[in-house]
Design a protein around this motif. Structure first.
Motif, PDB file in Angstrom:
ATOM      1  N   GLU A 143      69.487  48.493  50.468  1.00 45.79           N
ATOM      2  CA  GLU A 143      70.326  48.158  51.621  1.00 45.79           C
ATOM      3  C   GLU A 143      71.744  48.725  51.443  1.00 45.79           C
ATOM      4  OE1 GLU A 143      71.380  44.133  54.235  1.00 45.79           O
ATOM      5  OE2 GLU A 143      70.313  44.009  52.315  1.00 45.79           O
ATOM      6  N   SER A 144      72.228  49.407  52.481  1.00 47.21           N
ATOM      7  CA  SER A 144      73.572  50.016  52.526  1.00 47.21           C
ATOM      8  C   SER A 144      73.733  51.160  51.536  1.00 47.21           C
ATOM      9  CB  SER A 144      74.667  48.967  52.261  1.00 47.21           C
ATOM     10  OG  SER A 144      74.572  47.916  53.204  1.00 47.21           O
ATOM     11  N   GLN A 145      72.646  51.776  51.111  1.00 51.90           N
ATOM     12  CA  GLN A 145      72.701  52.918  50.206  1.00 51.90           C
ATOM     13  C   GLN A 145      71.789  54.032  50.711  1.00 51.90           C
ATOM     14  OE1 GLN A 145      72.063  51.982  46.084  1.00 51.90           O
ATOM     15  NE2 GLN A 145      73.290  50.115  46.137  1.00 51.90           N
ATOM     16  N   ASP A 146      72.030  55.219  50.157  1.00 48.86           N
ATOM     17  CA  ASP A 146      71.170  56.348  50.502  1.00 48.86           C
ATOM     18  C   ASP A 146      69.799  56.204  49.828  1.00 48.86           C
ATOM     19  OD1 ASP A 146      73.177  57.545  52.014  1.00 48.86           O
ATOM     20  OD2 ASP A 146      74.010  58.590  50.258  1.00 48.86           O
ATOM     21  N   ALA A 147      68.806  56.833  50.432  1.00 47.98           N
ATOM     22  CA  ALA A 147      67.443  56.718  49.924  1.00 47.98           C
ATOM     23  C   ALA A 147      67.166  57.730  48.815  1.00 47.98           C
ATOM     24  CB  ALA A 147      66.449  56.912  51.067  1.00 47.98           C
ATOM     25  N   ASP A 148      66.263  57.366  47.949  1.00 47.93           N
ATOM     26  CA  ASP A 148      65.719  58.284  46.939  1.00 47.93           C
ATOM     27  C   ASP A 148      64.328  58.701  47.391  1.00 47.93           C
ATOM     28  OD1 ASP A 148      67.981  57.789  45.433  1.00 47.93           O
ATOM     29  OD2 ASP A 148      67.037  56.158  44.305  1.00 47.93           O
ATOM     30  N   TYR A 149      64.008  59.989  47.187  1.00 48.07           N
ATOM     31  CA  TYR A 149      62.713  60.514  47.634  1.00 48.07           C
ATOM     32  C   TYR A 149      61.996  61.180  46.461  1.00 48.07           C
ATOM     33  CZ  TYR A 149      64.888  60.082  52.259  1.00 48.07           C
ATOM     34  OH  TYR A 149      65.536  59.620  53.361  1.00 48.07           O
ATOM     35  N   ALA A 150      60.684  61.170  46.545  1.00 47.06           N
ATOM     36  CA  ALA A 150      59.871  61.888  45.571  1.00 47.06           C
ATOM     37  C   ALA A 150      58.584  62.334  46.262  1.00 47.06           C
ATOM     38  CB  ALA A 150      59.546  61.015  44.367  1.00 47.06           C
ATOM     39  N   ALA A 151      58.204  63.584  46.015  1.00 48.66           N
ATOM     40  CA  ALA A 151      56.957  64.136  46.553  1.00 48.66           C
ATOM     41  C   ALA A 151      56.154  64.711  45.400  1.00 48.66           C
ATOM     42  CB  ALA A 151      57.243  65.204  47.599  1.00 48.66           C
ATOM     43  N   GLN A 152      54.884  64.389  45.371  1.00 47.88           N
ATOM     44  CA  GLN A 152      54.029  64.802  44.264  1.00 47.88           C
ATOM     45  C   GLN A 152      52.746  65.422  44.809  1.00 47.88           C
ATOM     46  OE1 GLN A 152      53.942  61.921  41.112  1.00 47.88           O
ATOM     47  NE2 GLN A 152      51.896  62.532  40.440  1.00 47.88           N
ATOM     48  N   VAL A 153      52.396  66.596  44.314  1.00 49.25           N
ATOM     49  CA  VAL A 153      51.166  67.291  44.711  1.00 49.25           C
ATOM     50  C   VAL A 153      50.333  67.502  43.450  1.00 49.25           C
ATOM     51  CG1 VAL A 153      50.165  69.342  45.778  1.00 49.25           C
ATOM     52  CG2 VAL A 153      52.341  68.429  46.625  1.00 49.25           C
ATOM     53  N   MET A 154      49.079  67.030  43.490  1.00 49.61           N
ATOM     54  CA  MET A 154      48.230  67.073  42.307  1.00 49.61           C
ATOM     55  C   MET A 154      46.845  67.611  42.657  1.00 49.61           C
ATOM     56  SD  MET A 154      50.283  65.707  40.037  1.00 49.61           S
ATOM     57  CE  MET A 154      49.212  65.338  38.646  1.00 49.61           C
ATOM     58  N   TYR A 155      46.360  68.512  41.808  1.00 49.91           N
ATOM     59  CA  TYR A 155      44.958  68.915  41.881  1.00 49.91           C
ATOM     60  C   TYR A 155      44.157  67.972  40.988  1.00 49.91           C
ATOM     61  CZ  TYR A 155      40.661  71.283  40.516  1.00 49.91           C
ATOM     62  OH  TYR A 155      39.348  71.565  40.223  1.00 49.91           O
ATOM     63  N   SER A 156      43.078  67.424  41.533  1.00 51.38           N
ATOM     64  CA  SER A 156      42.293  66.403  40.842  1.00 51.38           C
ATOM     65  C   SER A 156      40.873  66.903  40.612  1.00 51.38           C
ATOM     66  CB  SER A 156      42.269  65.109  41.668  1.00 51.38           C
ATOM     67  OG  SER A 156      41.600  64.081  40.990  1.00 51.38           O
ATOM     68  N   ARG A 157      40.420  66.818  39.362  1.00 48.73           N
ATOM     69  CA  ARG A 157      39.081  67.264  38.978  1.00 48.73           C
ATOM     70  C   ARG A 157      38.332  66.112  38.319  1.00 48.73           C
ATOM     71  NH1 ARG A 157      34.802  70.828  39.654  1.00 48.73           N
ATOM     72  NH2 ARG A 157      33.594  70.887  37.710  1.00 48.73           N
ATOM     73  N   MET A 158      37.130  65.788  38.813  1.00 51.08           N
ATOM     74  CA  MET A 158      36.344  64.707  38.248  1.00 51.08           C
ATOM     75  C   MET A 158      35.855  65.079  36.849  1.00 51.08           C
ATOM     76  SD  MET A 158      32.994  62.777  39.806  1.00 51.08           S
ATOM     77  CE  MET A 158      31.895  64.171  39.472  1.00 51.08           C
ATOM     78  N   ILE A 159      36.107  64.204  35.866  1.00 48.04           N
ATOM     79  CA  ILE A 159      35.674  64.448  34.496  1.00 48.04           C
ATOM     80  C   ILE A 159      34.641  63.421  34.030  1.00 48.04           C
ATOM     81  CG2 ILE A 159      37.792  65.628  33.818  1.00 48.04           C
ATOM     82  CD1 ILE A 159      38.765  63.026  32.593  1.00 48.04           C
ATOM     83  N   SER A 160      34.463  62.337  34.785  1.00 43.26           N
ATOM     84  CA  SER A 160      33.422  61.351  34.508  1.00 43.26           C
ATOM     85  C   SER A 160      33.163  60.594  35.795  1.00 43.26           C
ATOM     86  CB  SER A 160      33.842  60.402  33.380  1.00 43.26           C
ATOM     87  OG  SER A 160      34.854  59.526  33.826  1.00 43.26           O
TER      88      SER A 160
END
Length: 308
Positions: A143-160
């Motif tokens: 509240e009353s502050q600037d926002a923090d952002y994060a974006a994450q892109v991941m390639y996912s491979r099934m291993i089990s």
């Protein structure tokens, strides 16, 4: 043998009946008048013809059965050969289809001092059971502050059966910082279902200026009814090293331990209430910031989750 046996029984039965009839006829032949003898001969001839006809009919019938069985065997062999040369692709029926799912989670939390914070998370995944692309967006605005952002892109491979290995990158924006507001980190981790059905995300981040950190998010659904569900969750961050201008203290940096209670109106709309306890270790002293101490506080609030 299955074809010859019935035919043999039929022939023997007809032959036995014919011999019996002929024996009886010969015994009575000498005691019968001429006219009766003539009738008897006619009857024997007729019986003999019927026996021959029966044998021929039985042989024809079993020959047809044998021919039909032979054609069926040939057709079966031809079908198996065609399947071997052109195998049917069942990939789409066994997890090969491409699917997409998106979840939006937005909650407003207040602490004991009445200071509020809006947290929004968006997660979208697309791909098959074996290969997927994860896109995660996170926004945190006090509240009353600037926002923090994060974006994450991941390639996912099934291993089990229950785990995917992931690799990708994370992009961060922190408006509170005067310098180095934007950061780019490499990310590797695991996504899956831990024992006792805890859905888990564990990531190791590697950034510039020796920024190495580890994050863990785990949660589990406990059904009170089919629609009313409790979800305990744990989020923690561990800083392994940090030489940046806004370095955090190493060790256990932040912990969120909470209990969410949601009501699923349907599988797309789920409002909830949330109670959580947080711990933050604080920042190191650098040229750009003063050292801060740890903070512990309770949070409570409500939110809504959308799935489509």
């Amino acid at each position: 043998m299955r074809i010859i046996k019935p035919c043999t029984y039929t022939v023997l039965s007809l032959a036995l009946a014919s011999v019996t009839q002929m024996t009886m006829a010969q015994d009575a032949h000498h005691s019968m008048p001429m006219s009766a003898q003539h009738e008897l001969h006619s009857s024997l001839d007729s019986s003999h013809q019927e026996m021959q006809t029966g044998i021929e009919s039985s042989q024809i019938e079993h020959a047809e059965h044998a021919e039909h069985a032979e054609h069926a065997n040939v057709s079966s062999i031809a079908s198996r050969a065609a399947s071997a040369q052109h195998p049917v692709d069942h990939k789409r029926e066994h997890g090969g289809q491409i699917y997409q799912a998106t979840e939006i989670d937005s909650r407003w939390l207040n602490n004991a001092d009445g200071r509020g914070s809006l947290k929004t998370e968006i997660e979208s995944r697309i791909g098959t059971d074996e290969n997927k692309l994860f896109i995660k967006l996170h926004a945190d605005k006090a509240e009353s502050q600037d926002a923090d952002y994060a974006a994450q892109v991941m390639y996912s491979r099934m291993i089990s059966d229950f785990w995917d290995a992931q690799i990708g990158a994370r992009y961060r924006v922190d408006e509170h910082q005067v310098t180095d507001k934007e950061q780019l980190d490499a990310a590797v981790g695991l996504h899956g279902l831990a024992p006792y059905f805890f859905e888990t995300d564990a990531y190791l981040y590697l950034g510039a200026e020796k920024q190495v950190s580890f994050s863990l998010e785990t949660e589990r659904d406990l059904l009170l009814t089919q629609k009313l569900i409790l979800k305990p969750y744990l989020n923690l961050d561990v800083v392994l090293s940090d030489d940046s201008a806004y370095a955090q203290k190493t060790g256990l940096s932040a912990v969120w331990l909470g209990l969410e209670t949601r009501y699923e109106i349907n599988k797309k709309l789920m409002p909830f209430i949330d109670v959580a306890y947080s711990y933050e270790k604080g920042n190191q002293h650098t040229a750009w910031q003063a050292e801060t101490g740890s903070e512990k506080q309770w949070w409570y609030g409500a939110g809504v989750r959308l799935k489509f």
